[in-house]
Design an enzyme around this catalytic site. Structure first.
Site, PDB file in Angstrom:
ATOM      1  N   VAL A  15      38.834  39.411  36.838  1.00 45.60           N
ATOM      2  CA  VAL A  15      39.440  38.722  35.686  1.00 45.60           C
ATOM      3  C   VAL A  15      40.923  39.085  35.552  1.00 45.60           C
ATOM      4  O   VAL A  15      41.775  38.203  35.388  1.00 45.60           O
ATOM      5  CB  VAL A  15      38.676  39.062  34.381  1.00 45.60           C
ATOM      6  CG1 VAL A  15      39.241  38.252  33.228  1.00 45.60           C
ATOM      7  CG2 VAL A  15      37.187  38.794  34.541  1.00 45.60           C
ATOM      8  N   GLY A 136      32.140  32.788  29.678  1.00 47.79           N
ATOM      9  CA  GLY A 136      33.298  32.616  30.571  1.00 47.79           C
ATOM     10  C   GLY A 136      34.300  31.594  30.098  1.00 47.79           C
ATOM     11  O   GLY A 136      34.967  31.768  29.078  1.00 47.79           O
ATOM     12  N   ILE A 138      33.953  28.616  28.892  1.00 54.63           N
ATOM     13  CA  ILE A 138      33.606  27.677  27.805  1.00 54.63           C
ATOM     14  C   ILE A 138      34.239  28.162  26.499  1.00 54.63           C
ATOM     15  O   ILE A 138      34.010  29.307  26.106  1.00 54.63           O
ATOM     16  CB  ILE A 138      32.065  27.588  27.623  1.00 54.63           C
ATOM     17  CG1 ILE A 138      31.382  27.159  28.922  1.00 54.63           C
ATOM     18  CG2 ILE A 138      31.729  26.633  26.491  1.00 54.63           C
ATOM     19  CD1 ILE A 138      29.859  27.147  28.835  1.00 54.63           C
ATOM     20  N   GLU A 192      25.844  42.063  38.426  1.00 47.70           N
ATOM     21  CA  GLU A 192      26.667  43.146  37.893  1.00 47.70           C
ATOM     22  C   GLU A 192      26.360  44.418  38.681  1.00 47.70           C
ATOM     23  O   GLU A 192      25.306  44.520  39.326  1.00 47.70           O
ATOM     24  CB  GLU A 192      26.304  43.393  36.414  1.00 47.70           C
ATOM     25  CG  GLU A 192      26.471  42.185  35.510  1.00 47.70           C
ATOM     26  CD  GLU A 192      27.836  42.119  34.846  1.00 47.70           C
ATOM     27  OE1 GLU A 192      28.587  43.104  34.907  1.00 47.70           O
ATOM     28  OE2 GLU A 192      28.158  41.060  34.283  1.00 47.70           O
ATOM     29  N   ASP A 203      23.131  41.510  29.276  1.00 42.07           N
ATOM     30  CA  ASP A 203      24.452  40.868  29.260  1.00 42.07           C
ATOM     31  C   ASP A 203      24.428  39.611  28.372  1.00 42.07           C
ATOM     32  O   ASP A 203      25.294  39.426  27.512  1.00 42.07           O
ATOM     33  CB  ASP A 203      24.831  40.516  30.709  1.00 42.07           C
ATOM     34  CG  ASP A 203      26.024  39.586  30.796  1.00 42.07           C
ATOM     35  OD1 ASP A 203      27.156  40.070  30.675  1.00 42.07           O
ATOM     36  OD2 ASP A 203      25.810  38.371  30.951  1.00 42.07           O
ATOM     37  N   LYS A 207      26.237  38.741  24.507  1.00 46.47           N
ATOM     38  CA  LYS A 207      26.995  37.522  24.179  1.00 46.47           C
ATOM     39  C   LYS A 207      26.400  36.828  22.943  1.00 46.47           C
ATOM     40  O   LYS A 207      27.128  36.404  22.041  1.00 46.47           O
ATOM     41  CB  LYS A 207      26.980  36.568  25.383  1.00 46.47           C
ATOM     42  CG  LYS A 207      27.694  37.144  26.608  1.00 46.47           C
ATOM     43  CD  LYS A 207      27.401  36.342  27.869  1.00 46.47           C
ATOM     44  CE  LYS A 207      28.058  36.944  29.086  1.00 46.47           C
ATOM     45  NZ  LYS A 207      27.606  36.383  30.363  1.00 46.47           N
TER      46      LYS A 207
HETATM   47  P1  NAP Z   1      36.037  44.256  37.961  1.00 48.61           P
HETATM   48  O1  NAP Z   1      36.309  43.223  38.976  1.00 48.61           O
HETATM   49  O2  NAP Z   1      35.045  45.316  38.254  1.00 48.61           O
HETATM   50  O3  NAP Z   1      37.421  44.894  37.553  1.00 48.61           O
HETATM   51  C1  NAP Z   1      37.522  45.992  36.675  1.00 48.61           C
HETATM   52  C2  NAP Z   1      38.958  46.490  36.736  1.00 48.61           C
HETATM   53  O4  NAP Z   1      39.097  47.560  35.797  1.00 48.61           O
HETATM   54  C3  NAP Z   1      39.348  47.020  38.108  1.00 48.61           C
HETATM   55  O5  NAP Z   1      40.648  46.606  38.424  1.00 48.61           O
HETATM   56  C4  NAP Z   1      39.332  48.542  37.911  1.00 48.61           C
HETATM   57  O6  NAP Z   1      40.275  49.214  38.713  1.00 48.61           O
HETATM   58  C5  NAP Z   1      39.726  48.637  36.452  1.00 48.61           C
HETATM   59  N1  NAP Z   1      39.272  49.881  35.849  1.00 48.61           N
HETATM   60  C6  NAP Z   1      38.011  50.322  35.732  1.00 48.61           C
HETATM   61  N2  NAP Z   1      38.003  51.514  35.117  1.00 48.61           N
HETATM   62  C7  NAP Z   1      39.292  51.811  34.874  1.00 48.61           C
HETATM   63  C8  NAP Z   1      39.938  52.936  34.307  1.00 48.61           C
HETATM   64  N3  NAP Z   1      39.247  53.980  33.871  1.00 48.61           N
HETATM   65  N4  NAP Z   1      41.273  52.914  34.215  1.00 48.61           N
HETATM   66  C9  NAP Z   1      41.992  51.856  34.636  1.00 48.61           C
HETATM   67  N5  NAP Z   1      41.427  50.785  35.210  1.00 48.61           N
HETATM   68  C10 NAP Z   1      40.101  50.777  35.327  1.00 48.61           C
HETATM   69  O7  NAP Z   1      35.543  43.584  36.596  1.00 48.61           O
HETATM   70  P2  NAP Z   1      35.749  42.087  36.120  1.00 48.61           P
HETATM   71  O8  NAP Z   1      34.651  41.251  36.699  1.00 48.61           O
HETATM   72  O9  NAP Z   1      37.134  41.681  36.299  1.00 48.61           O
HETATM   73  O10 NAP Z   1      35.371  42.226  34.557  1.00 48.61           O
HETATM   74  C11 NAP Z   1      36.305  42.725  33.645  1.00 48.61           C
HETATM   75  C12 NAP Z   1      35.753  42.466  32.222  1.00 48.61           C
HETATM   76  O11 NAP Z   1      35.558  41.077  32.050  1.00 48.61           O
HETATM   77  C13 NAP Z   1      34.393  43.110  31.938  1.00 48.61           C
HETATM   78  O12 NAP Z   1      34.329  43.485  30.593  1.00 48.61           O
HETATM   79  C14 NAP Z   1      33.413  41.972  32.200  1.00 48.61           C
HETATM   80  O13 NAP Z   1      32.195  42.110  31.513  1.00 48.61           O
HETATM   81  C15 NAP Z   1      34.217  40.818  31.676  1.00 48.61           C
HETATM   82  N6  NAP Z   1      33.829  39.519  32.198  1.00 48.61           N
HETATM   83  C16 NAP Z   1      33.818  39.301  33.536  1.00 48.61           C
HETATM   84  C17 NAP Z   1      33.492  38.052  34.027  1.00 48.61           C
HETATM   85  C18 NAP Z   1      33.504  37.746  35.495  1.00 48.61           C
HETATM   86  O14 NAP Z   1      33.220  36.618  35.870  1.00 48.61           O
HETATM   87  N7  NAP Z   1      33.848  38.690  36.350  1.00 48.61           N
HETATM   88  C19 NAP Z   1      33.133  37.022  33.134  1.00 48.61           C
HETATM   89  C20 NAP Z   1      33.175  37.271  31.759  1.00 48.61           C
HETATM   90  C21 NAP Z   1      33.525  38.527  31.300  1.00 48.61           C
HETATM   91  P3  NAP Z   1      40.160  49.216  40.340  1.00 48.61           P
HETATM   92  O15 NAP Z   1      40.323  47.787  40.751  1.00 48.61           O
HETATM   93  O16 NAP Z   1      41.317  50.029  40.782  1.00 48.61           O
HETATM   94  O17 NAP Z   1      38.841  49.793  40.662  1.00 48.61           O
HETATM   95  N1  HSE Z   2      26.993  38.663  34.954  1.00 47.52           N
HETATM   96  C1  HSE Z   2      27.498  37.627  34.115  1.00 47.52           C
HETATM   97  C2  HSE Z   2      26.765  36.328  34.455  1.00 47.52           C
HETATM   98  C3  HSE Z   2      28.987  37.474  34.338  1.00 47.52           C
HETATM   99  O1  HSE Z   2      26.028  36.269  35.447  1.00 47.52           O
HETATM  100  O2  HSE Z   2      26.860  35.372  33.705  1.00 47.52           O
HETATM  101  C4  HSE Z   2      29.679  36.743  33.230  1.00 47.52           C
HETATM  102  O3  HSE Z   2      29.598  37.397  32.017  1.00 47.52           O
END
Ligand code: NAP
Ligand code: HSE
Length: 428
Positions: A15, A136, A138, A192, A203, A207
């Site tokens: 993200v 996401g 929406i 996840e 999860d 939401k």
């Molecule tokens: P991700 O790909 O795992 O990225 C997490 C990021 O946070 C990474 O860059 C990581 O650093 C950094 N991080 C973790 N711990 C940290 C710390 N202690 N200090 C500084 N940086 C730290 O996760 P994501 O999928 O982008 O999700 C991020 C958020 O969005 C979460 O809350 C998730 O639930 C939410 N979300 C995600 C999606 C989706 O489609 N992915 C959809 C809706 C909501 P490194 O890269 O260096 O490891």
């Molecule tokens: N694990 C979540 C999903 C990511 O499958 O919908 C988005 O929150």
């Protein structure tokens, strides 16, 4: 020119990197729409050396997200690290205390600490926005807090976990068992880090708890959510339900009833021809019902870089434009504790069982259901070569208590070969 809105972005994963890309690629568009530039002052992640697929030169780097949150050149702290506690919560609290607005995609943090964080934000005169945390791309949070602000909401429901919807629809289309499709989803990178968050319904429950708070003016109460995952759904349930005209969905429903707030995230059957029934793969759908507007159906990508970053930008742009909405759509101090409904609204149920193929077996089950006031709507027995017969029953509406009491009595009938599976049928 009006002063820029300066962001500090903590988390450069799926993200976070997506948000940086949009801000770089669409600087002109964003500035034109907001009436002021949107810039990035500083970023933070765990590893400074990792290639993020986007240049980070020109942004200050902070190893510590809390330090990032407090920087003088940051107006909005964008929390995209994840995790309900730890650095995400510490940095969010630090940002609010330092007088920054906060944008986050973190449903876990808000489902568990949303009330306290919203109160802190309002005490500091700041806002917390979280469009990306639910479904996401929406714009469901905006729809509820703003578009439907003139309605008494009656029900909020939907499919809010793309991974589970992918698993369930893929099981049906390929005729594959749960374990095999779970592995496929894993290989595709859908799950996840802790897969129980997805398949256990947690999860999606996070939401739904956030949407329920906005819809019903109640304090977020994830602890009161009735949760059941999809792990026990078998390919037999999916194919037999399809025979009866239903699809299996991990469905969230929040509604205010005479008995209190009902919040549940569980596998349900919905008519195959309904919009929810036709929802395929990892897509999300949220259904909002209000007393004035009737029913609204929102459908789209619930996850992934572009859709989630799009939602983060929606919040950032609101702040840039000076649009300031309370976290849960009304002042946090006016949110009331939810009285959890002690009983679910009555519903029809699908019952699948294997019965001993002997005279009177079916009659015993029908009698047992009748003794608990449960009436049979439809029934089907399948061809079989074994000594047990697969039987499906769809009941008329009944209470969960009556159903549970009847199910408790199945073993004692002496005609049931395996414990029956019961799945609620939702009116959608
Ligand atoms: P991700 O790909 O795992 O990225 C997490 C990021 O946070 C990474 O860059 C990581 O650093 C950094 N991080 C973790 N711990 C940290 C710390 N202690 N200090 C500084 N940086 C730290 O996760 P994501 O999928 O982008 O999700 C991020 C958020 O969005 C979460 O809350 C998730 O639930 C939410 N979300 C995600 C999606 C989706 O489609 N992915 C959809 C809706 C909501 P490194 O890269 O260096 O490891
Ligand atoms: N694990 C979540 C999903 C990511 O499958 O919908 C988005 O929150």
């Amino acid at each position: 020119m009006t002063s820029p809105l300066r962001l500090g972005i903590a988390g450069l994963g799926t993200v976070g990197a997506g948000v940086v890309k949009i801000i770089r690629a669409e600087a002109e568009l964003l500035s034109a729409r907001a009436g002021r530039p949107v810039t990035i002052s500083a970023v933070s992640a765990r590893s400074r050396d990792k290639d993020r697929g986007v240049p980070l030169k020109g942004y200050a780097w902070e190893d510590d997200p809390v330090a990032l949150a407090k920087r003088d050149d940051v107006d909005v702290f964008v929390e995209l690290m994840g995790g309900s506690d730890g650095p995400a919560k510490a940095a969010t609290e630090a940002a609010l205390a330092a007088g920054k607005d906060v944008v986050t995609a973190n449903k876990a943090m808000l489902a568990l600490h949303g009330q306290a964080l919203a109160e802190q934000a309002e005490a500091e005169g700041r806002v917390i926005r979280f469009e990306a945390a639910v479904a996401g791309g929406i714009p469901v949070v905006k729809s509820l807090t703003e578009g439907l602000a003139g309605n008494n909401m009656t029900r909020v429901m939907g499919v809010m976990n793309g991974t589970c919807n992918y698993i369930l629809t893929r099981m049906e289309s390929a005729g594959l068992p749960y374990d095999e499709v779970f592995e496929e989803a894993n290989k595709l990178g859908y799950l996840e880090a802790d897969p129980t968050l997805d398949v256990g319904g947690i999860d999606a429950g996070h939401k739904l708890a956030l949407l329920a708070s906005i819809a019903f003016g109640t304090k977020v109460d994830f602890g009161a959510m009735q949760l059941e995952g999809i792990e026990r759904i078998s390919i037999d349930d999916i194919t037999r339900a399809a025979d009866m005209g239903y699809k299996v969905k991990l469905l969230g429903v929040a509604q205010m009833t005479g008995r209190g707030l009902e919040q549940r995230m569980s596998p349900c059957l919905v008519p195959a021809t309904s919009p929810l029934g036709q929802l395929e793969n990892a897509t999300n759908m949220v259904v909002l019902e209000g007393d004035q507007v009737g029913q609204i159906v929102l459908r789209g990508a619930g996850a992934g870089e572009g859709p989630t970053a799009s939602a983060v930008l929606s919040d950032v742009m609101d702040i840039a434009r000076g649009i300031r909405v309370s976290t849960f759509g009304r002042p946090a101090e006016t949110l009331v504790p939810a009285t959890a409904a002690n009983e679910l609204q009555p519903a029809a149920y699908y019952l699948r069982m294997d019965l001993q193929d002997k005279p009177g077996a079916l009659a015993k089950i029908a009698t047992l259901l009748g003794e608990h006031g449960i009436s049979i709507d439809r029934m089907r027995q399948y061809n079989h070569e074994m000594s047990t017969a697969p039987v499906l029953i769809v009941t008329h509406k009944t209470t969960k208590d009556a159903l549970d009491a009847a199910l408790d009595g199945f073993g004692a009938t002496g005609v049931v070969a395996t414990p029956p599976v019961a799945i609620r049928i939702e009116e959608v």
